[in-house]
Design a protein around this motif. Structure first.
Motif, short mmCIF file in Angstrom:
data_model
loop_
_atom_site.label_atom_id
_atom_site.label_comp_id
_atom_site.label_asym_id
_atom_site.label_seq_id
_atom_site.Cartn_x
_atom_site.Cartn_y
_atom_site.Cartn_z
N SER A 16 0.74 -1.23 0.04
CA SER A 16 -0.24 -0.08 -0.06
C SER A 16 0.92 1.27 -0.06
CB SER A 16 -0.86 -0.17 1.21
OG SER A 16 -1.80 -1.06 1.20
N LEU A 17 1.89 1.23 0.86
CA LEU A 17 2.71 2.36 0.75
C LEU A 17 3.45 2.56 -0.45
CD1 LEU A 17 4.53 1.84 4.37
CD2 LEU A 17 2.78 3.56 3.65
N GLU A 18 3.76 1.49 -1.20
CA GLU A 18 4.57 1.42 -2.45
C GLU A 18 3.72 2.06 -3.49
OE1 GLU A 18 6.89 -1.47 -5.70
OE2 GLU A 18 6.43 -2.03 -3.52
N ILE A 19 2.31 1.71 -3.64
CA ILE A 19 1.54 2.30 -4.61
C ILE A 19 1.11 3.80 -4.11
CG2 ILE A 19 -0.66 1.42 -3.50
CD1 ILE A 19 0.10 1.37 -7.31
N LEU A 20 0.95 3.95 -2.90
CA LEU A 20 0.75 5.64 -2.52
C LEU A 20 1.91 6.36 -3.30
CD1 LEU A 20 -0.68 5.06 1.13
CD2 LEU A 20 -1.95 6.08 -0.92
N GLN A 21 2.85 5.99 -2.94
CA GLN A 21 4.32 6.69 -3.42
C GLN A 21 4.33 6.78 -5.05
OE1 GLN A 21 8.30 4.66 -3.24
NE2 GLN A 21 8.92 6.45 -1.88
N LYS A 22 4.04 5.60 -5.70
CA LYS A 22 3.91 5.51 -6.96
C LYS A 22 2.91 6.67 -7.61
CE LYS A 22 3.76 2.64 -10.81
NZ LYS A 22 3.47 1.31 -11.30
N ARG A 23 1.63 6.63 -6.96
CA ARG A 23 0.78 7.39 -7.34
C ARG A 23 0.87 8.78 -6.87
NH1 ARG A 23 -4.23 5.22 -9.63
NH2 ARG A 23 -3.63 3.10 -10.37
N ASN A 24 1.75 9.18 -6.11
CA ASN A 24 2.06 10.58 -5.68
C ASN A 24 0.75 10.86 -4.84
OD1 ASN A 24 3.75 12.67 -5.22
ND2 ASN A 24 2.71 13.85 -6.86
N ILE A 25 0.35 10.10 -4.14
CA ILE A 25 -0.87 10.45 -3.10
C ILE A 25 -0.09 10.76 -1.70
CG2 ILE A 25 -2.96 9.10 -1.87
CD1 ILE A 25 -3.22 7.42 -4.38
N PRO A 26 -0.64 11.97 -1.20
CA PRO A 26 -0.08 12.40 0.04
C PRO A 26 -0.44 11.61 1.22
CG PRO A 26 -1.73 13.88 -0.59
CD PRO A 26 -1.62 12.98 -1.56
N LEU A 27 0.58 10.91 2.09
CA LEU A 27 0.41 10.12 3.12
C LEU A 27 0.38 11.17 4.34
CD1 LEU A 27 -0.37 7.33 4.33
CD2 LEU A 27 2.13 7.06 4.42
N HIS A 28 -0.79 11.26 5.01
CA HIS A 28 -0.79 12.00 6.39
C HIS A 28 -0.39 11.47 7.54
CE1 HIS A 28 -2.13 15.44 8.69
NE2 HIS A 28 -2.62 14.89 9.58
N GLY A 29 -0.70 9.97 7.80
CA GLY A 29 -0.24 8.95 8.94
C GLY A 29 -0.58 7.56 8.60
#
Length: 224
Positions: free
Chosen positions: A157-170
């Protein structure tokens, strides 16, 4: 931004519990907070997850719950949204969801928008929740758990958030079901390591196993 998206690593990570606890914390701090559910499957009438949020917050259902604003799409079959909608000869209208979010954002100080299923769940065959998040770029709070296999799901999940440039707040680490003390302790170390390795500058909040909704208290000051 006053809209935060609450996503899970899978269907049973504890998104609804975490969303309700965050709303309870914010409500106790005097924040005019409301929760929204992207879509609900497996129930009829008012969204079960919205009802869970209100129970955790210790408040009654609101008018925006009763009129469907906080969850405009509820399907009775417990399945992925695209299938649950298809089985009732319906489709999920994203504009209607966006209108609900805007309405709530205009009325309340802060909106916690809970997703459905995991991050890459199909809304239609050609459009996923990830596509929606990539478009909206809401600060996202990812909910993980202590179930065996959760490290894999979390890192993917972290990898795909990073790949899609989706901001992770926490990142929320839900201790339930807490089957192994070794896993409980190790998983946090793994998550901290990979958040740092992947250059995510965000905190982790842990939710212990809680038996009583009324006494449930978690400090989310790292997030808000």
């Amino acid at each position: 931004m006053s809209i935060y998206f609450v996503a899970g690593i899978d269907t049973d990570a504890g998104k609804s519990f975490a969303t309700g606890l965050m709303a309870k914390y914010l409500h106790s701090k005097g924040v005019d907070v409301v929760t929204q559910k992207f879509a609900q499957t497996g129930c009829k009438g008012i969204s079960e997850d919205i009802q869970t949020h209100r129970n955790l917050m210790g408040i009654d259902l609101m008018d925006v719950d009763r009129d469907g604003t906080t969850c405009p799409f509820v399907f009775d079959y417990p399945a992925s949204p695209h299938l649950a909608a298809e089985m009732q000869n319906k489709t999920i209208d994203l504009e209607k969801i966006e209108h609900s979010t805007k309405t709530l954002n205009d009325k309340f100080e802060l909106v916690l928008l809970e997703g459905v299923g995991g991050l890459n769940v199909p809304i239609t065959l050609d459009y996923s929740l990830l596509d929606y998040l990539e478009e909206k770029r809401y600060p996202t709070i990812l909910v993980s758990s202590s179930k065996l296999g959760s490290i894999n799901h979390t890192l993917l999940s972290l990898e795909i958030l990073q790949k899609r440039n989706i901001p992770l707040h926490g990142l929320i680490y839900n201790h339930f079901p807490a089957d192994s003390e070794f896993i409980l302790k190790d998983s946090v170390k793994v998550f901290e390591h990979y958040l740092n390795k992947m250059n995510f500058d965000c905190p982790i909040v842990e939710i212990p196993v809680i038996e009583n909704f009324e006494s449930a208290r978690v400090d989310f000051s790292k997030f808000f």
